[in-house]
Design an enzyme around this catalytic site. Structure first.
Site, PDB file in Angstrom:
ATOM      1  N   LYS A  34      -7.825  -6.170   1.754  1.00 56.56           N
ATOM      2  CA  LYS A  34      -6.107  -6.760   1.498  1.00 56.56           C
ATOM      3  C   LYS A  34      -6.180  -6.499   2.658  1.00 56.56           C
ATOM      4  O   LYS A  34      -5.353  -7.712   3.173  1.00 56.56           O
ATOM      5  CB  LYS A  34      -5.965  -6.234   0.343  1.00 56.56           C
ATOM      6  N   THR A  35      -5.765  -5.167   3.122  1.00 53.10           N
ATOM      7  CA  THR A  35      -4.778  -5.442   4.458  1.00 53.10           C
ATOM      8  C   THR A  35      -5.460  -6.675   5.498  1.00 53.10           C
ATOM      9  O   THR A  35      -4.332  -7.578   6.045  1.00 53.10           O
ATOM     10  CB  THR A  35      -4.898  -4.029   5.422  1.00 53.10           C
ATOM     11  N   ASP A 225       2.777  -6.419   0.344  1.00 51.49           N
ATOM     12  CA  ASP A 225       2.297  -5.622   0.049  1.00 51.49           C
ATOM     13  C   ASP A 225       2.123  -4.650  -1.261  1.00 51.49           C
ATOM     14  O   ASP A 225       3.145  -4.031  -1.593  1.00 51.49           O
ATOM     15  CB  ASP A 225       2.031  -4.433   1.372  1.00 51.49           C
ATOM     16  N   GLU A 226       1.132  -4.085  -1.736  1.00 54.03           N
ATOM     17  CA  GLU A 226       1.559  -2.590  -2.760  1.00 54.03           C
ATOM     18  C   GLU A 226       2.360  -3.099  -4.009  1.00 54.03           C
ATOM     19  O   GLU A 226       3.860  -2.347  -4.279  1.00 54.03           O
ATOM     20  CB  GLU A 226       1.849  -1.197  -2.509  1.00 54.03           C
ATOM     21  N   GLN A 256      -4.541   0.564  -8.979  1.00 50.77           N
ATOM     22  CA  GLN A 256      -3.559   2.028  -8.015  1.00 50.77           C
ATOM     23  C   GLN A 256      -2.331   1.946  -8.202  1.00 50.77           C
ATOM     24  O   GLN A 256      -2.105   2.347  -7.504  1.00 50.77           O
ATOM     25  CB  GLN A 256      -4.633   1.823  -7.059  1.00 50.77           C
ATOM     26  N   ARG A 616     -11.389   6.866  -3.078  1.00 49.32           N
ATOM     27  CA  ARG A 616     -11.837   7.239  -1.447  1.00 49.32           C
ATOM     28  C   ARG A 616     -12.789   7.578  -1.322  1.00 49.32           C
ATOM     29  O   ARG A 616     -12.560   7.751   0.014  1.00 49.32           O
ATOM     30  CB  ARG A 616     -10.871   8.846  -1.420  1.00 49.32           C
TER      31      ARG A 616
END
Length: 767
Positions: A34-35, A225-226, A256, A616
């Site tokens: 996504k970044t 973002d997020e 998340q 993770r």
């Protein structure tokens, strides 16, 4: 140039990057890049001729903003410096400074941090003549923060009869007055607290249409973002700014969303398409991080949640190893299992320490993990926190222990002489220091003979000093007659520390209380493991043991990139990735938390937290639970977390068991048995750290899940009545599989529904 960087994207990523007009929602699964999409999207806009000044890009960390800006600069050059990019708070503080006069603030207004705010609140409570035990600054600030996030002013709060009734019932009837006074004092000081930065931005945009229009025209393209982590205040700012051009792009993953305790509202992302008509939705479903087994397991678990945006995360990575699940008899053994597994994996895989992470639900779980790592000389550091024994509340109570053992320990005395508050102020202490120096004696000697030194202090202070000295002496009188745990428990209670910690019911206060309880658990563990035929384990012995465990080099390099195993809470791990991830404490009432099983929404957030922990891991995930864990000095039986049962069988294969060896060097032998994911292990053989004699840890508490003869449960069938030691009477409503791997779902009379693995279930058939 642009074709070159767009070529690095997959089909869905590229589609999300070039869809620049209108509302866009990018659902980005874990590890889906996504970044990169956000970065390339901004670079694409600039390449299309969009003025960087008209791009607003919001993140949740300054680190993320810096990294994104660096990447964009690499792609399009120095023009990227003109983008409005940063966290919500830093970006809107910048905006507020431009428009400060509109809301009556100076351009150079001060931003108070948490400590500043707490100090101000303490002063207000004191000035109002209120009981500071009933109006603790941390609790007040937490409540004020929540109200500001909800965009409630003191005036609106005081006018709401519901809030007034709640305050009266909670015996905090003066809260509204404190809230109002606090805001007035902030304004008078030309200061804003952290929440004010968003609160006043909302008011500015709401009450000044010309300012709103100015920034609507300025920010033609907005990216967030997020987005799943946004709260109501952040949502309202975005709603106002994007209303004119509607070029708002949000990136996030509802799976998340784990920050409800901070005010994050998952409904912001779940309802985005309702808030913005004609939203284009792009799903980034290819995971570039993890193996197939990890991705498939995480998908299976999160599918249990009802409130979610549907997506199917997949990966073209290798199948990878199965997820390993281990079972321990105690939290201490769990720590040894994890440490030994890291030790072995590091050798067998030729891995560095920084490839490993140990995750846990609560900070208090780090104690047995840290001790186990130290004993195997595995370097580690606490990520986003401090070492267990360096936490303030632990240092406070251990200062009492130190002072009990050695009255002349000046640093310990300095730390606790007036904590909890007992009327011995700084001025009095300073006078004792001067007298001690003049007479070349310790401060304790002055205290113990306070009347002989003729200090110029009030008689009330002299009385309090005498009482404190007597208290410490009473502790010392018990050193040889009480075990380490019994004396520590007595000191914690009679020093007033436990009462002080218990009265703080904020999340931070509860965490501090849990940490002290965890230290007492360690003392209980230490006491019970002592050689029954040897000397009674005293507090002196425990402190000697801990002193060896906690001695650290103060010049140790803790910079990013140092080769150390990382320990952290799952919340702190979000956004990070590691080759090898260990997740401990997978037990009911710990994970999921006991405080999070009262509603479906709370349980679903716990499941999202488990999903975050699993994802993770890049190469391998290790999960563990204990069938007995110390709490409040007692060994309590534990049940495996329901999340373990939600993992697909084909993703979980080998288990890991570590049993201490009988060798004098206290090493361990490992095995990798081909057994089902829940299995039995033998009680560990350990050494008394002082006598070096071998001993067997015997847990006297009933252990749910310990080996039992359950052959009678082969006859169990749907409709049968059963009885459980803990849950009472119930009825079997479903059955799965063949014994001994069969499971029964039982509806108990207390309303609880439990799925039990029959070879471990302590059930009595009633008929």
């Amino acid at each position: 140039m642009e074709k070159d960087f767009l070529a690095h994207l997959n089909e869905e990523q590229r589609a999300a990057v070039v869809a620049t007009e209108g509302p866009v929602m990018i659902i980005a699964g874990a590890g889906s890049g996504k970044t990169r999409v956000l970065t390339y999207r901004i670079a694409h806009l600039i390449n299309q001729g969009v003025d960087p000044y008209s791009i607003l890009s919001l993140t949740f960390t300054n680190k993320a903003a810096r990294e994104m800006k660096e990447r964009i600069t690499h792609l399009v050059g120095t023009g990227a410096r003109d983008i409005w990019m940063g966290t919500f708070h830093s970006t809107f503080a910048r905006l507020l400074r431009r428009e400060a006069s509109k809301i009556g603030y100076p351009v150079n207004f001060t931003i108070y941090d948490t400590d500043d705010s707490k100090t101000l609140l303490k002063s207000i409570v004191k000035e109002l003549g209120l009981n500071d035990a009933a109006y603790k600054a941390s609790a007040l600030l937490s409540r004020i923060s929540t109200l500001k996030t909800m965009l409630l002013s003191p005036k609106e709060y005081l006018a709401d009869i519901t809030y007034m009734n709640e305050d009266r019932a909670a015996r905090r009837e003066h809260f509204g007055q404190i809230f109002e006074t606090y805001n007035k004092r902030l304004f008078k000081a030309g200061a804003m607290d952290f929440d004010d930065l968003l609160y006043h931005t909302n008011l500015l945009l709401r009450d000044h249409p010309e300012v709103l229009l100015k920034y609507q025209n300025m920010f033609r393209y907005i990216m967030v973002d997020e987005y799943q982590d946004t709260n109501f205040s952040q949502y309202m700012i975005l709603r106002q700014l994007a209303a004119r051009h509607l070029n708002i792009c949000v990136v996030g993953d509802d799976a998340q969303s784990i920050y409800a305790f901070r005010g994050a509202n998952i409904q912001n992302i779940l309802n985005f398409q309702k808030h913005y008509a004609d939203t284009q939705v792009f799903k980034l479903e290819q995971n570039y991080r993890s193996t197939k087994n990890i991705v498939n397991a995480a998908n299976q678990v999160i599918s249990k949640n009802r409130d979610q945006l549907q997506k199917t995360v997949w990966t073209s990575n290798e199948e990878g190893d199965k997820i390993k699940i281990s079972r321990a008899y105690s939290d201490s053994e769990e720590g040894r299992q994890i440490a030994q597994s890291i030790f072995d994996t590091r050798i067998s895989k030729q891995a560095s320490n920084k490839e490993f992470a140990i995750l846990y639900r609560t900070n208090a779980q780090s104690r047995p993990l840290e001790e186990a790592l130290r004993k195997l000389n595995i370097p580690y550091r606490i990520y986003g926190g401090v070492s267990f024994y360096q936490r303030k509340e632990i240092k406070d109570i251990m200062a009492y222990f130190r002072l009990t053992i050695n009255h002349h320990d000046e640093e310990a005395l300095r730390r606790v002489i007036n904590y909890p508050v007992r009327g011995i102020g700084d001025t009095t202490f300073d006078k004792m220091i001067v007298s001690a120096n003049d007479n070349d004696v310790s401060i304790w000697t002055v205290m113990e003979n306070i009347k002989d030194f003729n200090l110029p202090v009030q008689s009330r202070a002299i009385e309090k000093i005498g009482e404190f000295a007597t208290l410490i002496k009473s502790f010392a009188a018990m050193l040889e007659t009480h075990s380490a745990f019994k004396l520590a428990e007595y000191i914690a209670s009679n020093s007033g520390l436990m009462k002080e910690l218990y009265q703080d019911r904020t999340p931070e206060g509860i965490n501090r209380m849990e940490n002290v309880q965890e230290l007492l658990n360690g003392l209980k563990d230490f006491t019970e493991k002592a050689d029954p035929e040897g000397q009674m384990p005293t507090l002196n012995m425990f402190m000697e043991d801990i002193a060896l465990l906690t001695s650290e080099d103060i010049n140790e390099d803790e910079e990013h990139g140092s080769d150390k195993v990382l320990l952290m809470t799952i919340h702190a791990a979000k956004g990070l990735e590691f080759n090898y991830v260990y997740l401990g404490g997978l037990e009911e009432n710990l994970f999921p938390s006991q405080m999070a099983i009262n509603s479906r929404e709370e349980l679903e957030e716990e499941r999202r937290l488990f999903y975050v922990a699993l994802t993770r891991a890049k190469k391998q995930a290790y999960l563990s639970y204990s069938i007995s864990r110390y709490k409040y000095g007692n060994a309590l039986s534990c049940e495996p977390s329901r999340f373990l049962e939600e993992l697909p069988e084909d993703c979980v294969e080998n288990t890991i068991s570590y049993t201490a060896s009988s060798s004098e060097d206290n090493t361990y032998r490992s095995s990798f048995p081909k057994t089902p994911k829940v299995f039995n292990v033998s009680p560990p053989v350990m050494q008394n750290p002082l006598t070096k004699k071998k001993l067997v840890s015997i847990n006297k508490a009933p252990m749910t899940g310990a080996p039992v003869d359950n052959s009678h449960l082969k006859e169990l069938a749907v409709g049968m009545k059963v009885e459980h030691d803990r849950f009472g009477m119930g009825e079997v409503i479903t059955m799965e599989g063949q014994y001994p791997n069969s499971k029964a779902t039982v509806l108990f009379e207390n309303g609880e529904k439990k799925q039990l693995l029959l070879r471990f279930a302590r059930l009595k058939i009633l008929g």
